[in-house]
Design a protein around this motif. Structure first.
Motif, PDB file in Angstrom:
ATOM      1  N   ALA A 127       3.506   7.042  -1.433  1.00 57.33           N
ATOM      2  CA  ALA A 127       3.096   6.421  -0.171  1.00 57.33           C
ATOM      3  C   ALA A 127       1.603   6.106  -0.142  1.00 57.33           C
ATOM      4  O   ALA A 127       1.135   5.380   0.743  1.00 57.33           O
ATOM      5  CB  ALA A 127       3.453   7.339   0.997  1.00 57.33           C
ATOM      6  N   ALA A 128       0.846   6.654  -1.080  1.00 59.02           N
ATOM      7  CA  ALA A 128      -0.616   6.520  -1.038  1.00 59.02           C
ATOM      8  C   ALA A 128      -1.067   5.055  -1.078  1.00 59.02           C
ATOM      9  O   ALA A 128      -1.913   4.630  -0.289  1.00 59.02           O
ATOM     10  CB  ALA A 128      -1.252   7.307  -2.184  1.00 59.02           C
ATOM     11  N   ARG A 129      -0.478   4.285  -1.999  1.00 56.73           N
ATOM     12  CA  ARG A 129      -0.897   2.894  -2.152  1.00 56.73           C
ATOM     13  C   ARG A 129      -0.598   2.077  -0.876  1.00 56.73           C
ATOM     14  O   ARG A 129      -1.419   1.294  -0.418  1.00 56.73           O
ATOM     15  CB  ARG A 129      -0.156   2.289  -3.361  1.00 56.73           C
ATOM     16  CG  ARG A 129      -0.776   1.037  -3.903  1.00 56.73           C
ATOM     17  CD  ARG A 129      -0.070   0.634  -5.174  1.00 56.73           C
ATOM     18  NE  ARG A 129      -0.377   1.558  -6.274  1.00 56.73           N
ATOM     19  CZ  ARG A 129      -1.380   1.357  -7.138  1.00 56.73           C
ATOM     20  NH1 ARG A 129      -2.142   0.308  -7.037  1.00 56.73           N
ATOM     21  NH2 ARG A 129      -1.601   2.215  -8.104  1.00 56.73           N
TER      22      ARG A 129
ATOM     23  N   LEU B 259      -0.368   3.284   2.128  1.00 55.91           N
ATOM     24  CA  LEU B 259      -1.287   3.720   3.176  1.00 55.91           C
ATOM     25  C   LEU B 259      -2.614   2.975   3.060  1.00 55.91           C
ATOM     26  O   LEU B 259      -3.131   2.445   4.052  1.00 55.91           O
ATOM     27  CB  LEU B 259      -1.544   5.234   3.071  1.00 55.91           C
ATOM     28  CG  LEU B 259      -2.666   5.741   3.991  1.00 55.91           C
ATOM     29  CD1 LEU B 259      -2.217   5.764   5.444  1.00 55.91           C
ATOM     30  CD2 LEU B 259      -3.159   7.123   3.578  1.00 55.91           C
TER      31      LEU B 259
END
Ligand SMILES: Cc1cc2nc3c(=O)[nH]c(=O)nc-3n(C[C@H](O)[C@H](O)[C@H](O)COP(=O)(O)OP(=O)(O)OC[C@H]3O[C@@H](n4cnc5c(N)ncnc54)[C@H](O)[C@@H]3O)c2cc1C
Lengths: 250, 330
Positions: A235-237, A239
């Motif tokens: 999910a980091a990218r 976000l």
């Protein structure tokens, strides 16, 4: 040494705060009270100094409703020698509060006047330095280190970016205390018993009119509903993309 | 007269960012009150800087220098501000809610027998009178206030816009305070620096905070905290902490965010492994955008977060560092 500790009775920090019917104060229904958090560092500093300097006296002073006698007795149970209750039912601004405190403190011997550096409710960070000014004494704020020697308070205060300022303040002086100064003790059983029988110096407070008038109190603006971007590292990218293109904060 | 006096804090020989924000807010207010915005600078070696303040909205700049101002002195600063508030017939006196402003403004206001609105987040004129808004209970409520007499106020850093440098110019006048070092009741002896160039949570535009779920930095949590610091360095953020972390001695108390720590309102707040207790939420709910990373999808922090990632600090922090680094490079 004569030490005065000014204490505030304030809503506990896990209280839910809602504007009341008058739209200018909070609704006191269901709210519990305690000694405002930072005042506990001031109390501890006063009591510890008394222990180091035999013959000293610590007096706790509260400006507040009559029920504040409870918090005042807690101060005595923790190690203060005397309690002064300046009774008032109203909410006062920092200058009015400082005026009432200074008027009383003028009548008491005082080498050191201690405060919390901010209250958990009004959060003005102003009562300590204003009282000092009205008493005509020096003041250091946000104190995280203290020793008193030869009529001088050697003080460390917290400033921005993890830096500290070292000051020397001539006594008599006022200090506003911050977390880190000490570890506040709790009331002892013996203290609690003794506090029950201590006679408090109670009387109506002499408080001037407020200079800062509250026109209205409101709840904070509601935050728009958020979203879960996803689970785990994948999910980091996503976000970061949302922060850039949707929220536009990076 | 509805003049606005702004004490512009100087740092390392320059007007500080927070000081310029106060000046910008003061200039806007003076315009709507029909008065002048007067800047006040104190310190030595500031002559060149004083000459630039007209470009940020000052119509005149007052410069106080001398040995009493060689270091921060609350006594001298308070006296200077009070004297100039009187001399300039100021209806409003502003400074930043920083360690300097919070130290001297209450004293200055008390000298003038005026009220002080601390840590304000809005300032405007209503019916020709200045009105300020300030959070109380660390943001659980906000109050709109007006003063009887002159209004003294400190402005929360990073809430008011930093004014762009314009084309204006303003004359600089030297002002004096009758103050000798012997009059000072409190004297700053030295400044002990913390970690070099450390950003403060209350001043930073981005804050990354860690909670108890990050674990002990001296043990299991070592890599988590190293990652949080790396993330902060990547995006120019200050590191913050929950009280649980500070009380455990994992981080210094100056980093604590919350009702009994610092109230912050950065443009981006990233909470990692923080549950979102009411006292913590009180201190950071004023942030523009909130991101939460927590392994528990039911954690209360997700109720205030704009964006959430359900996952562990161990897994998510390295991925975040990589994703931010890639985005900021591109
Ligand atoms: C008088 C008083 C004043 C207070 N003032 C403050 C204040 O100013 N500021 C403040 O912060 N608190 C304050 N508190 C404390 C507050 O009530 C909470 O106890 C505290 O905020 C909890 O800190 P935390 O969220 O870090 O820890 P916890 O509540 O223990 O939460 C840890 C979170 O981490 C998550 N987690 C665990 N492991 C991981 C992992 N590996 N990866 C990701 N997530 C994980 C868990 O799901 C949990 O949500 C105050 C309390 C009192 C009584």
């Amino acid at each position: 040494m004569n030490i005065i500790v000014c204490v505030r009775r304030a809503p506990v920090t896990d209280a839910r705060i809602k504007p009341g019917a008058d739209g200018r104060n909070y609704d006191p229904a269901g709210v519990n009270y305690d000694i405002s958090e930072y005042d506990k560092f001031a109390l501890e500093a006063g009591i510890a100094l008394k222990e180091k300097n035999p013959g000293s006296k610590v007096t706790a002073v509260i400006l507040g409703v009559k029920d504040s006698a409870k918090e005042l007795r807690t101060c005595i149970a923790t190690g203060c020698d005397a309690g002064v209750l300046l009774i008032s039912d109203k909410e006062h601004d920092a200058f009015a509060t400082a005026s009432a405190l200074a008027a009383k403190i003028k009548t008491l011997p005082h080498d050191l006047v201690l405060f919390g550096h901010i209250s958990v409710d009004n959060q003005s960070s102003a009562v300590g330095p204003m009282t000092a000014e009205l008493l005509g004494i020096g003041c250091a704020t946000v104190v995280t280190g203290l020793s008193v020697e030869g009529g001088v308070a050697h003080v460390e205060r917290e400033i921005e970016g993890g830096k500290r300022e070292k000051l020397e303040v001539r006594l008599p002086c006022a200090l506003t205390c911050q977390k880190g100064l000490n570890k506040p003790r709790s009331a002892s059983m013996k203290g609690i018993m003794a506090a029950k029988n201590t006679k408090l110096d109670e009387g109506p407070a002499a408080v001037p009119a407020n200079l800062i008038n509250v026109l209205k109190m409101e709840p904070p603006a509601p935050r728009p509903a958020g979203k879960i971007v996803g689970e785990g590292p994948d999910a980091a990218r996503k976000l970061v993309e949302l922060l850039r293109n949707e929220a536009k904060v990076i | 007269m509805s003049n606005v006096l702004v004490f512009v804090e100087a740092k390392d020989g320059k007007a500080s960012k927070a000081g310029l924000q106060a000046l910008g807010a003061g200039a806007a207010l003076a315009a709507s009150l029909g008065g002048k915005c007067i800047a006040l600078l104190a310190g030595n070696g500031l002559d060149a800087e004083a000459a630039t303040l007209g470009a940020y909205g000052a119509s005149r700049t007052l410069l106080a220098s001398g040995e009493a101002f060689s270091k921060h002195s609350p006594d001298a600063m308070a006296r200077l501000i009070a004297n100039q508030a009187q001399a300039q017939g100021a209806a409003v006196v502003l400074a930043s809610a920083t360690s300097v402003g919070k130290d001297c403004m209450p004293r200055a206001a008390a000298m003038m027998k005026c009220g002080l609105a601390s840590d304000i987040v809005e300032l405007r004129a209503e019916g020709g009178k200045p009105v300020a808004v300030r959070p109380v209970f660390a943001g659980k409520a906000r109050v709109t206030v007006q003063a009887s007499g002159a209004l003294f106020a400190t402005l929360r850093p990073n809430v008011f816009a930093t004014p762009a440098r314009g084309g204006g110019s303003a004359p600089v006048e030297a002002v004096k305070v009758a103050f000798s070092l012997a009059d000072l009741k409190a004297v700053v002896k030295e400044i002990v620096s913390g970690a070099a160039g450390k950003l403060d949570v209350a001043e930073a535009e981005i804050v990354c905070s860690g909670g108890r779920g990050m674990k002990d930095p001296a043990g299991e949590g070592k890599q988590n905290w190293a990652n949080l610091e790396k993330l902060a360095a990547t995006i120019g953020a200050a590191v913050g902490a929950s009280r649980a972390v500070v009380d455990a001695g994992w981080r210094p108390h100056g980093e604590q965010v919350g009702q009994t720590g610092k109230t912050v309102s950065p443009k981006l707040y990233i909470a990692v492994a923080i549950s979102g207790a009411i006292q913590h939420l009180a201190g950071m709910s004023g942030s523009k955008v909130i991101v939460a990373v927590n392994k528990d999808a039911q954690a209360p922090i997700f109720k205030v977060a704009d964006y959430g990632i359900v996952g562990s600090a161990e897994d998510v922090l390295p991925a975040l560092i990589e994703a931010f680094a890639a985005a900021l490079k591109g």
